[in-house]
Design an enzyme around this catalytic site. Structure first.
Site, PDB file in Angstrom:
ATOM      1  CE1 TYR A 287      -3.899  -2.278  -0.344  1.00 44.29           C
ATOM      2  CE2 TYR A 287      -2.615  -3.581   1.405  1.00 44.29           C
ATOM      3  CZ  TYR A 287      -3.467  -3.459   0.611  1.00 44.29           C
ATOM      4  OH  TYR A 287      -4.274  -4.622   0.337  1.00 44.29           O
TER       5      TYR A 287
ATOM      6  NE  ARG B 249       0.693  -6.183  10.228  1.00 42.92           N
ATOM      7  CZ  ARG B 249       0.453  -7.135   9.788  1.00 42.92           C
ATOM      8  NH1 ARG B 249      -0.734  -6.990   8.726  1.00 42.92           N
ATOM      9  NH2 ARG B 249       0.513  -8.290  10.073  1.00 42.92           N
TER      10      ARG B 249
ATOM     11  N   GLY C 172      -3.698 -13.801  13.615  1.00 45.67           N
ATOM     12  CA  GLY C 172      -4.703 -13.687  12.516  1.00 45.67           C
ATOM     13  C   GLY C 172      -5.817 -14.447  12.410  1.00 45.67           C
ATOM     14  NE  ARG C 173      -3.988 -17.448   7.889  1.00 48.91           N
ATOM     15  CZ  ARG C 173      -3.306 -18.150   7.336  1.00 48.91           C
ATOM     16  NH1 ARG C 173      -3.550 -18.923   6.247  1.00 48.91           N
ATOM     17  NH2 ARG C 173      -1.971 -18.480   7.877  1.00 48.91           N
TER      18      ARG C 173
HETATM   19  C1  LIG Z   1      -9.133 -11.789   6.302  1.00 51.05           C
HETATM   20  C2  LIG Z   1      -7.828 -11.014   6.402  1.00 51.05           C
HETATM   21  C3  LIG Z   1      -7.631  -9.558   6.350  1.00 51.05           C
HETATM   22  C4  LIG Z   1      -6.781  -8.846   6.491  1.00 51.05           C
HETATM   23  N1  LIG Z   1      -6.215  -7.720   6.274  1.00 51.05           N
HETATM   24  C5  LIG Z   1      -5.340  -7.079   6.891  1.00 51.05           C
HETATM   25  C6  LIG Z   1      -5.423  -5.546   7.141  1.00 51.05           C
HETATM   26  O1  LIG Z   1      -6.330  -4.962   7.008  1.00 51.05           O
HETATM   27  N2  LIG Z   1      -4.158  -4.950   7.311  1.00 51.05           N
HETATM   28  C7  LIG Z   1      -3.021  -5.530   7.502  1.00 51.05           C
HETATM   29  O2  LIG Z   1      -1.996  -5.001   7.772  1.00 51.05           O
HETATM   30  N3  LIG Z   1      -3.090  -7.016   7.124  1.00 51.05           N
HETATM   31  C8  LIG Z   1      -4.016  -7.542   6.951  1.00 51.05           C
HETATM   32  N4  LIG Z   1      -4.239  -8.884   6.807  1.00 51.05           N
HETATM   33  C9  LIG Z   1      -2.761  -9.696   7.152  1.00 51.05           C
HETATM   34  C10 LIG Z   1      -2.855 -10.138   8.696  1.00 51.05           C
HETATM   35  O3  LIG Z   1      -2.660  -9.126   9.541  1.00 51.05           O
HETATM   36  C11 LIG Z   1      -1.724 -11.127   8.931  1.00 51.05           C
HETATM   37  O4  LIG Z   1      -0.526 -10.720   8.738  1.00 51.05           O
HETATM   38  C12 LIG Z   1      -1.862 -12.428   8.022  1.00 51.05           C
HETATM   39  O5  LIG Z   1      -3.023 -12.977   8.043  1.00 51.05           O
HETATM   40  C13 LIG Z   1      -0.945 -13.697   8.567  1.00 51.05           C
HETATM   41  O6  LIG Z   1      -1.354 -14.090   9.952  1.00 51.05           O
HETATM   42  P1  LIG Z   1      -2.003 -15.384  10.271  1.00 51.05           P
HETATM   43  O7  LIG Z   1      -1.228 -16.423   9.624  1.00 51.05           O
HETATM   44  O8  LIG Z   1      -1.985 -15.440  11.671  1.00 51.05           O
HETATM   45  O9  LIG Z   1      -3.555 -15.279   9.625  1.00 51.05           O
HETATM   46  C14 LIG Z   1      -5.247  -9.755   6.641  1.00 51.05           C
HETATM   47  C15 LIG Z   1      -5.406 -11.042   6.750  1.00 51.05           C
HETATM   48  C16 LIG Z   1      -6.650 -11.779   6.623  1.00 51.05           C
HETATM   49  C17 LIG Z   1      -6.664 -13.263   6.564  1.00 51.05           C
END
Ligand SMILES: Cc1cc2nc3c(=O)[nH]c(=O)nc-3n(C[C@H](O)[C@H](O)[C@H](O)COP(=O)(O)O)c2cc1C
Length: 379
Positions: free
Chosen positions: A179, A231, A325-326
Protein backbone atom coordinates in the site's frame (compact mmCIF):
# COMPACT_ATOMS: atom_id res chain seq x y z
CA UNK A 1 -3.14 -22.54 32.78
CA UNK A 2 -0.35 -24.86 31.78
CA UNK A 3 2.70 -23.11 33.30
CA UNK A 4 4.54 -23.64 30.02
CA UNK A 5 2.43 -20.84 28.51
CA UNK A 6 2.97 -18.28 31.27
CA UNK A 7 5.52 -16.27 29.21
CA UNK A 8 2.70 -15.44 26.76
CA UNK A 9 0.86 -13.74 29.60
CA UNK A 10 3.59 -11.42 30.86
CA UNK A 11 3.10 -7.68 30.69
CA UNK A 12 4.81 -5.19 28.39
CA UNK A 13 5.03 -1.40 28.70
CA UNK A 14 5.53 0.69 25.57
CA UNK A 15 7.74 3.79 25.46
CA UNK A 16 4.64 6.03 25.59
CA UNK A 17 3.63 4.43 28.91
CA UNK A 18 0.77 2.21 27.74
CA UNK A 19 0.87 -1.20 29.41
CA UNK A 20 -0.34 -4.44 27.83
CA UNK A 21 -1.62 -7.32 29.97
CA UNK A 22 0.01 -9.92 27.76
CA UNK A 23 2.02 -10.58 24.61
CA UNK A 24 -0.85 -11.70 22.38
CA UNK A 25 -2.15 -9.35 19.72
CA UNK A 26 -5.00 -9.61 17.24
CA UNK A 27 -3.46 -8.94 13.80
CA UNK A 28 -5.16 -6.29 11.66
CA UNK A 29 -7.76 -7.99 9.47
CA UNK A 30 -10.10 -6.45 6.94
CA UNK A 31 -13.67 -7.66 7.51
CA UNK A 32 -15.42 -6.22 4.42
CA UNK A 33 -18.39 -5.21 6.54
CA UNK A 34 -18.42 -1.49 7.33
CA UNK A 35 -21.28 0.47 5.78
CA UNK A 36 -20.78 2.11 2.41
CA UNK A 37 -19.80 5.47 3.93
CA UNK A 38 -17.18 3.79 6.14
CA UNK A 39 -19.13 3.81 9.40
CA UNK A 40 -19.14 0.68 11.55
CA UNK A 41 -21.94 -1.85 10.97
CA UNK A 42 -23.67 -3.91 13.66
CA UNK A 43 -22.11 -7.05 12.13
CA UNK A 44 -18.64 -5.51 12.43
CA UNK A 45 -19.15 -4.58 16.08
CA UNK A 46 -20.54 -8.05 16.89
CA UNK A 47 -17.51 -9.68 15.21
CA UNK A 48 -15.17 -7.57 17.33
CA UNK A 49 -17.16 -8.08 20.52
CA UNK A 50 -16.89 -11.87 20.07
CA UNK A 51 -13.09 -11.62 19.86
CA UNK A 52 -12.29 -8.81 22.28
CA UNK A 53 -11.71 -10.89 25.39
CA UNK A 54 -8.27 -11.29 26.91
CA UNK A 55 -5.95 -10.16 24.11
CA UNK A 56 -3.22 -7.69 25.09
CA UNK A 57 -4.07 -5.52 22.13
CA UNK A 58 -6.38 -5.64 19.14
CA UNK A 59 -5.42 -3.98 15.87
CA UNK A 60 -8.45 -3.13 13.73
CA UNK A 61 -9.01 -3.66 10.03
CA UNK A 62 -7.26 -0.94 8.06
CA UNK A 63 -9.25 2.32 7.84
CA UNK A 64 -8.62 4.79 5.01
CA UNK A 65 -7.23 8.24 5.75
CA UNK A 66 -8.56 9.90 2.58
CA UNK A 67 -11.32 8.96 0.12
CA UNK A 68 -8.68 8.49 -2.62
CA UNK A 69 -7.17 5.68 -0.55
CA UNK A 70 -10.12 3.32 -0.28
CA UNK A 71 -9.11 -0.16 -1.37
CA UNK A 72 -11.97 -2.54 -0.51
CA UNK A 73 -15.70 -2.65 -0.17
CA UNK A 74 -16.76 -2.56 3.47
CA UNK A 75 -13.59 -0.72 4.50
CA UNK A 76 -13.88 1.52 7.57
CA UNK A 77 -13.15 5.23 7.24
CA UNK A 78 -10.99 7.48 9.38
CA UNK A 79 -11.11 10.20 6.74
CA UNK A 80 -13.59 12.66 8.23
CA UNK A 81 -14.58 14.09 11.60
CA UNK A 82 -18.05 12.66 10.93
CA UNK A 83 -16.47 9.25 11.53
CA UNK A 84 -15.40 9.94 15.11
CA UNK A 85 -18.63 8.60 16.66
CA UNK A 86 -18.36 5.43 14.62
CA UNK A 87 -14.67 4.99 15.45
CA UNK A 88 -15.59 5.50 19.07
CA UNK A 89 -18.07 2.61 18.94
CA UNK A 90 -15.30 0.35 17.63
CA UNK A 91 -12.83 1.48 20.32
CA UNK A 92 -15.40 0.97 23.08
CA UNK A 93 -16.25 -2.51 21.84
CA UNK A 94 -12.60 -3.57 21.66
CA UNK A 95 -11.75 -2.18 25.10
CA UNK A 96 -14.77 -3.58 26.94
CA UNK A 97 -12.90 -6.60 28.29
CA UNK A 98 -9.55 -4.93 28.94
CA UNK A 99 -7.78 -5.25 25.59
CA UNK A 100 -6.04 -2.18 24.22
CA UNK A 101 -7.53 -0.87 20.96
CA UNK A 102 -5.30 0.15 18.05
CA UNK A 103 -6.68 1.65 14.84
CA UNK A 104 -4.78 0.65 11.71
CA UNK A 105 -4.74 3.45 9.11
CA UNK A 106 -4.03 3.17 5.42
CA UNK A 107 -3.95 4.81 2.04
CA UNK A 108 -4.05 2.17 -0.69
CA UNK A 109 -2.29 4.28 -3.34
CA UNK A 110 -2.06 2.30 -6.58
CA UNK A 111 -3.95 -0.56 -4.93
CA UNK A 112 -7.05 1.60 -4.39
CA UNK A 113 -10.21 0.35 -6.07
CA UNK A 114 -11.10 2.65 -9.01
CA UNK A 115 -14.78 1.90 -8.41
CA UNK A 116 -14.55 3.31 -4.87
CA UNK A 117 -12.40 6.42 -5.16
CA UNK A 118 -13.54 9.92 -6.24
CA UNK A 119 -13.58 10.26 -10.02
CA UNK A 120 -12.33 6.69 -10.40
CA UNK A 121 -8.79 8.04 -10.30
CA UNK A 122 -6.09 5.99 -8.60
CA UNK A 123 -3.02 7.90 -7.38
CA UNK A 124 0.47 6.71 -6.45
CA UNK A 125 4.09 7.89 -6.16
CA UNK A 126 4.67 7.06 -9.85
CA UNK A 127 2.61 5.88 -12.83
CA UNK A 128 3.50 2.20 -12.39
CA UNK A 129 0.61 -0.29 -12.23
CA UNK A 130 0.27 -2.88 -9.50
CA UNK A 131 0.87 -6.14 -11.29
CA UNK A 132 0.45 -8.93 -8.74
CA UNK A 133 -1.53 -11.95 -9.82
CA UNK A 134 -4.53 -11.14 -7.58
CA UNK A 135 -5.20 -7.81 -9.35
CA UNK A 136 -4.57 -8.24 -13.08
CA UNK A 137 -6.87 -5.33 -13.90
CA UNK A 138 -5.00 -2.64 -11.94
CA UNK A 139 -4.95 0.70 -13.75
CA UNK A 140 -1.84 2.80 -14.32
CA UNK A 141 -2.08 5.32 -11.45
CA UNK A 142 -1.66 9.06 -11.76
CA UNK A 143 1.51 10.43 -10.17
CA UNK A 144 0.89 12.47 -7.02
CA UNK A 145 1.96 16.11 -7.20
CA UNK A 146 4.23 17.55 -4.53
CA UNK A 147 1.26 19.40 -2.98
CA UNK A 148 -0.79 16.21 -2.90
CA UNK A 149 2.04 14.39 -1.12
CA UNK A 150 2.06 17.11 1.54
CA UNK A 151 -1.72 16.85 1.86
CA UNK A 152 -1.51 13.07 2.38
CA UNK A 153 0.97 13.55 5.22
CA UNK A 154 -1.62 15.83 6.86
CA UNK A 155 -4.32 13.23 6.18
CA UNK A 156 -2.46 10.59 8.19
CA UNK A 157 -2.09 13.10 11.02
CA UNK A 158 -5.79 13.97 10.91
CA UNK A 159 -6.72 10.29 11.14
CA UNK A 160 -4.57 10.01 14.26
CA UNK A 161 -6.28 13.04 15.79
CA UNK A 162 -9.64 11.34 15.15
CA UNK A 163 -8.42 8.07 16.71
CA UNK A 164 -7.34 9.99 19.83
CA UNK A 165 -10.74 11.71 20.04
CA UNK A 166 -12.54 8.41 19.49
CA UNK A 167 -10.85 6.81 22.50
CA UNK A 168 -8.39 4.44 20.82
CA UNK A 169 -5.20 3.50 22.68
CA UNK A 170 -3.10 3.94 19.58
CA UNK A 171 -2.68 3.84 15.83
CA UNK A 172 -0.73 1.53 13.54
CA UNK A 173 0.49 2.95 10.23
CA UNK A 174 -0.11 0.35 7.52
CA UNK A 175 3.18 0.48 5.69
CA UNK A 176 3.00 -3.14 4.47
CA UNK A 177 1.40 -5.35 1.83
CA UNK A 178 2.08 -3.01 -1.09
CA UNK A 179 0.00 0.00 0.00
CA UNK A 180 0.95 3.68 -0.25
CA UNK A 181 3.62 3.93 2.45
CA UNK A 182 5.35 0.87 1.01
CA UNK A 183 4.88 2.22 -2.53
CA UNK A 184 7.03 5.22 -1.59
CA UNK A 185 9.71 3.00 -0.05
CA UNK A 186 9.78 0.57 -2.96
CA UNK A 187 12.13 1.10 -5.92
CA UNK A 188 9.52 -0.75 -7.99
CA UNK A 189 6.63 1.64 -7.43
CA UNK A 190 8.59 4.84 -6.64
CA UNK A 191 10.42 6.19 -9.70
CA UNK A 192 10.26 9.82 -8.60
CA UNK A 193 13.10 12.23 -9.19
CA UNK A 194 12.01 14.86 -6.63
CA UNK A 195 12.76 14.79 -2.88
CA UNK A 196 10.40 11.80 -2.39
CA UNK A 197 12.31 9.41 -4.64
CA UNK A 198 15.81 8.24 -5.55
CA UNK A 199 18.10 6.03 -3.46
CA UNK A 200 17.02 3.99 -0.48
CA UNK A 201 17.35 6.94 1.97
CA UNK A 202 15.26 9.24 -0.23
CA UNK A 203 12.58 6.58 -0.61
CA UNK A 204 12.21 6.57 3.18
CA UNK A 205 11.37 10.30 3.15
CA UNK A 206 7.61 9.94 2.82
CA UNK A 207 7.12 7.22 5.47
CA UNK A 208 9.40 9.14 7.85
CA UNK A 209 7.54 12.40 7.19
CA UNK A 210 4.29 10.60 8.03
CA UNK A 211 5.85 9.24 11.23
CA UNK A 212 7.01 12.76 12.21
CA UNK A 213 3.54 14.13 11.58
CA UNK A 214 1.72 11.49 13.63
CA UNK A 215 4.21 11.97 16.48
CA UNK A 216 3.50 15.71 16.33
CA UNK A 217 -0.26 15.14 16.37
CA UNK A 218 0.06 12.79 19.36
CA UNK A 219 2.03 15.47 21.22
CA UNK A 220 -0.61 18.05 20.43
CA UNK A 221 -3.77 16.07 21.18
CA UNK A 222 -3.16 13.00 23.35
CA UNK A 223 -3.77 13.51 27.06
CA UNK A 224 -3.01 9.85 27.85
CA UNK A 225 -0.44 7.24 26.75
CA UNK A 226 -1.11 6.70 23.05
CA UNK A 227 0.78 4.07 21.05
CA UNK A 228 2.16 4.64 17.55
CA UNK A 229 3.26 1.57 15.57
CA UNK A 230 4.49 0.93 12.04
CA UNK A 231 3.76 -2.20 10.00
CA UNK A 232 6.00 -3.09 7.06
CA UNK A 233 6.63 -5.94 4.63
CA UNK A 234 10.31 -6.88 4.80
CA UNK A 235 10.74 -7.83 1.13
CA UNK A 236 9.16 -7.56 -2.30
CA UNK A 237 9.42 -10.23 -5.00
CA UNK A 238 9.91 -7.64 -7.77
CA UNK A 239 13.16 -6.58 -9.40
CA UNK A 240 13.77 -3.87 -8.50
CA UNK A 241 12.01 -4.35 -5.19
CA UNK A 242 12.52 -3.92 -1.45
CA UNK A 243 15.28 -6.19 -0.10
CA UNK A 244 16.11 -7.21 3.46
CA UNK A 245 19.09 -4.85 3.30
CA UNK A 246 16.75 -1.95 2.48
CA UNK A 247 14.46 -3.01 5.31
CA UNK A 248 17.24 -3.24 7.87
CA UNK A 249 18.32 0.33 7.00
CA UNK A 250 14.70 1.44 7.23
CA UNK A 251 14.08 -0.09 10.63
CA UNK A 252 17.25 1.58 11.94
CA UNK A 253 15.59 4.87 11.03
CA UNK A 254 12.18 3.81 12.44
CA UNK A 255 13.79 2.69 15.70
CA UNK A 256 15.32 6.17 16.09
CA UNK A 257 11.87 7.84 16.04
CA UNK A 258 9.27 8.14 18.80
CA UNK A 259 7.39 5.07 17.52
CA UNK A 260 6.38 2.51 20.16
CA UNK A 261 6.68 -0.63 18.05
CA UNK A 262 7.34 -2.04 14.62
CA UNK A 263 5.37 -4.91 13.13
CA UNK A 264 6.64 -7.14 10.33
CA UNK A 265 3.83 -8.38 8.07
CA UNK A 266 4.45 -12.00 7.08
CA UNK A 267 2.33 -14.99 6.14
CA UNK A 268 4.79 -17.36 7.81
CA UNK A 269 6.62 -16.41 10.99
CA UNK A 270 9.48 -18.75 10.00
CA UNK A 271 10.01 -17.63 6.39
CA UNK A 272 13.62 -16.91 5.39
CA UNK A 273 14.88 -13.90 3.43
CA UNK A 274 14.61 -14.49 -0.30
CA UNK A 275 17.73 -12.46 -1.18
CA UNK A 276 20.08 -9.91 0.30
CA UNK A 277 23.29 -9.98 2.29
CA UNK A 278 24.92 -13.35 2.77
CA UNK A 279 24.87 -14.77 6.25
CA UNK A 280 21.25 -14.22 7.04
CA UNK A 281 19.61 -16.25 4.31
CA UNK A 282 19.64 -19.25 6.64
CA UNK A 283 17.71 -17.51 9.44
CA UNK A 284 14.10 -16.40 9.49
CA UNK A 285 13.32 -12.83 8.50
CA UNK A 286 11.93 -12.12 11.95
CA UNK A 287 15.07 -13.40 13.67
CA UNK A 288 17.19 -11.20 11.38
CA UNK A 289 14.96 -8.20 12.15
CA UNK A 290 14.90 -8.79 15.90
CA UNK A 291 18.65 -9.23 16.02
CA UNK A 292 19.17 -5.94 14.17
CA UNK A 293 16.68 -4.04 16.33
CA UNK A 294 17.78 -5.46 19.67
CA UNK A 295 16.02 -3.71 22.54
CA UNK A 296 15.66 -0.38 20.74
CA UNK A 297 11.95 -0.89 19.97
CA UNK A 298 9.52 -3.80 20.50
CA UNK A 299 8.86 -5.99 17.46
CA UNK A 300 5.60 -7.76 16.66
CA UNK A 301 5.91 -11.05 14.75
CA UNK A 302 3.08 -12.75 12.87
CA UNK A 303 2.37 -15.53 10.41
CA UNK A 304 0.68 -18.93 10.63
CA UNK A 305 0.71 -19.09 14.39
CA UNK A 306 -2.22 -21.33 15.27
CA UNK A 307 -1.49 -23.20 18.51
CA UNK A 308 -0.20 -22.15 21.92
CA UNK A 309 3.02 -24.06 21.19
CA UNK A 310 3.41 -22.12 17.91
CA UNK A 311 3.11 -18.89 19.92
CA UNK A 312 5.66 -20.11 22.46
CA UNK A 313 8.12 -21.07 19.70
CA UNK A 314 7.70 -17.59 18.23
CA UNK A 315 8.30 -15.89 21.59
CA UNK A 316 11.38 -18.05 22.14
CA UNK A 317 13.08 -16.25 19.21
CA UNK A 318 13.17 -13.12 21.39
CA UNK A 319 10.33 -11.42 19.53
CA UNK A 320 8.44 -9.12 21.91
CA UNK A 321 4.82 -9.62 20.85
CA UNK A 322 3.01 -12.30 18.85
CA UNK A 323 0.10 -11.45 16.55
CA UNK A 324 -2.61 -13.96 15.69
CA UNK A 325 -4.63 -13.48 12.53
CA UNK A 326 -6.74 -16.17 10.87
CA UNK A 327 -6.82 -18.35 13.96
CA UNK A 328 -8.82 -15.72 15.85
CA UNK A 329 -11.44 -15.79 13.10
CA UNK A 330 -11.60 -19.59 13.36
CA UNK A 331 -11.23 -19.73 17.15
CA UNK A 332 -12.58 -16.66 19.00
CA UNK A 333 -11.99 -18.43 22.34
CA UNK A 334 -8.24 -18.90 21.74
CA UNK A 335 -7.14 -16.87 24.78
CA UNK A 336 -9.74 -18.34 27.09
CA UNK A 337 -8.86 -21.91 26.13
CA UNK A 338 -5.13 -21.39 26.62
CA UNK A 339 -5.67 -19.57 29.92
CA UNK A 340 -7.84 -22.38 31.27
CA UNK A 341 -5.64 -25.29 30.23
CA UNK A 342 -7.80 -26.28 27.26
CA UNK A 343 -5.15 -25.68 24.60
CA UNK A 344 -5.75 -29.17 23.19
CA UNK A 345 -9.26 -28.01 22.21
CA UNK A 346 -8.14 -25.08 20.03
CA UNK A 347 -9.89 -25.11 16.65
CA UNK A 348 -7.51 -24.39 13.78
CA UNK A 349 -9.73 -24.86 10.73
CA UNK A 350 -12.93 -23.23 9.63
CA UNK A 351 -16.18 -25.16 9.64
CA UNK A 352 -18.36 -24.00 6.69
CA UNK A 353 -21.48 -24.66 8.79
CA UNK A 354 -20.54 -22.29 11.61
CA UNK A 355 -20.65 -18.72 10.28
CA UNK A 356 -23.31 -17.65 12.81
CA UNK A 357 -21.65 -19.37 15.79
CA UNK A 358 -18.33 -17.76 14.94
CA UNK A 359 -19.97 -14.34 14.44
CA UNK A 360 -18.29 -13.71 11.08
CA UNK A 361 -19.81 -10.89 8.98
CA UNK A 362 -21.20 -11.82 5.55
CA UNK A 363 -18.54 -9.90 3.59
CA UNK A 364 -15.65 -11.60 5.35
CA UNK A 365 -17.39 -14.97 5.17
CA UNK A 366 -17.85 -14.55 1.41
CA UNK A 367 -14.16 -13.74 0.93
CA UNK A 368 -13.04 -16.69 3.06
CA UNK A 369 -15.27 -19.15 1.24
CA UNK A 370 -14.28 -17.86 -2.21
CA UNK A 371 -10.52 -17.55 -1.81
CA UNK A 372 -8.91 -20.97 -2.30
CA UNK A 373 -6.19 -22.01 0.16
CA UNK A 374 -6.58 -18.92 2.33
CA UNK A 375 -8.03 -20.63 5.37
CA UNK A 376 -7.78 -24.30 6.38
CA UNK A 377 -11.35 -25.52 5.82
CA UNK A 378 -12.93 -28.43 7.69
CA UNK A 379 -13.87 -31.19 5.21
C1 LIG B 1 -9.14 -11.73 6.38
C2 LIG B 1 -7.79 -11.05 6.45
C3 LIG B 1 -7.74 -9.67 6.32
C4 LIG B 1 -6.52 -9.00 6.44
N1 LIG B 1 -6.48 -7.63 6.44
C5 LIG B 1 -5.35 -6.96 6.79
C6 LIG B 1 -5.37 -5.57 7.04
O1 LIG B 1 -6.41 -4.89 6.99
N2 LIG B 1 -4.18 -4.97 7.36
C7 LIG B 1 -3.00 -5.68 7.45
O2 LIG B 1 -1.97 -5.09 7.74
N3 LIG B 1 -2.99 -7.03 7.24
C8 LIG B 1 -4.11 -7.68 6.95
N4 LIG B 1 -4.11 -9.06 6.85
C9 LIG B 1 -2.86 -9.81 7.13
C10 LIG B 1 -2.84 -10.27 8.61
O3 LIG B 1 -2.70 -9.16 9.49
C11 LIG B 1 -1.71 -11.27 8.91
O4 LIG B 1 -0.47 -10.65 8.67
C12 LIG B 1 -1.80 -12.53 8.05
O5 LIG B 1 -3.11 -13.06 8.04
C13 LIG B 1 -0.85 -13.62 8.59
O6 LIG B 1 -1.20 -13.98 9.91
P1 LIG B 1 -2.02 -15.36 10.22
O7 LIG B 1 -1.26 -16.46 9.55
O8 LIG B 1 -2.01 -15.45 11.72
O9 LIG B 1 -3.37 -15.20 9.64
C14 LIG B 1 -5.32 -9.74 6.67
C15 LIG B 1 -5.40 -11.14 6.74
C16 LIG B 1 -6.61 -11.78 6.66
C17 LIG B 1 -6.64 -13.28 6.82
Amino acid sequence: MNTRYEPLFTRLTFKCGLELDNRLIMAPMTHFSSLEDGTASEAELAYYARRSCGLGMIITACAYVAPSGKGFYGEPSAADDDMIASLSSIATTLKRHGSKAILQIIHSGRRADPAMVPGGEVVAPSPVAYDRRDRVDSPVPRELSGDEVQQLIQDYGEAVRRAIKAGFDGVELHGANGYLLQQFFSPHSNRRTDAWGGGVQERMSFPLAVVSEVVRVRQQYADRPFVLGYRFSPEEPDTPGITMDDTLSFIDRLAATELDYIHASLGDFWSNPRRGAKGYLERSRLEVIKQRVGERIPVIGVGSIFTADDAMDALATGIDLVALGRVLIMEPDWIDKVKTGKEAELITEIDPALQQDLVIPDGLWHEIMNTPNWFPVKK
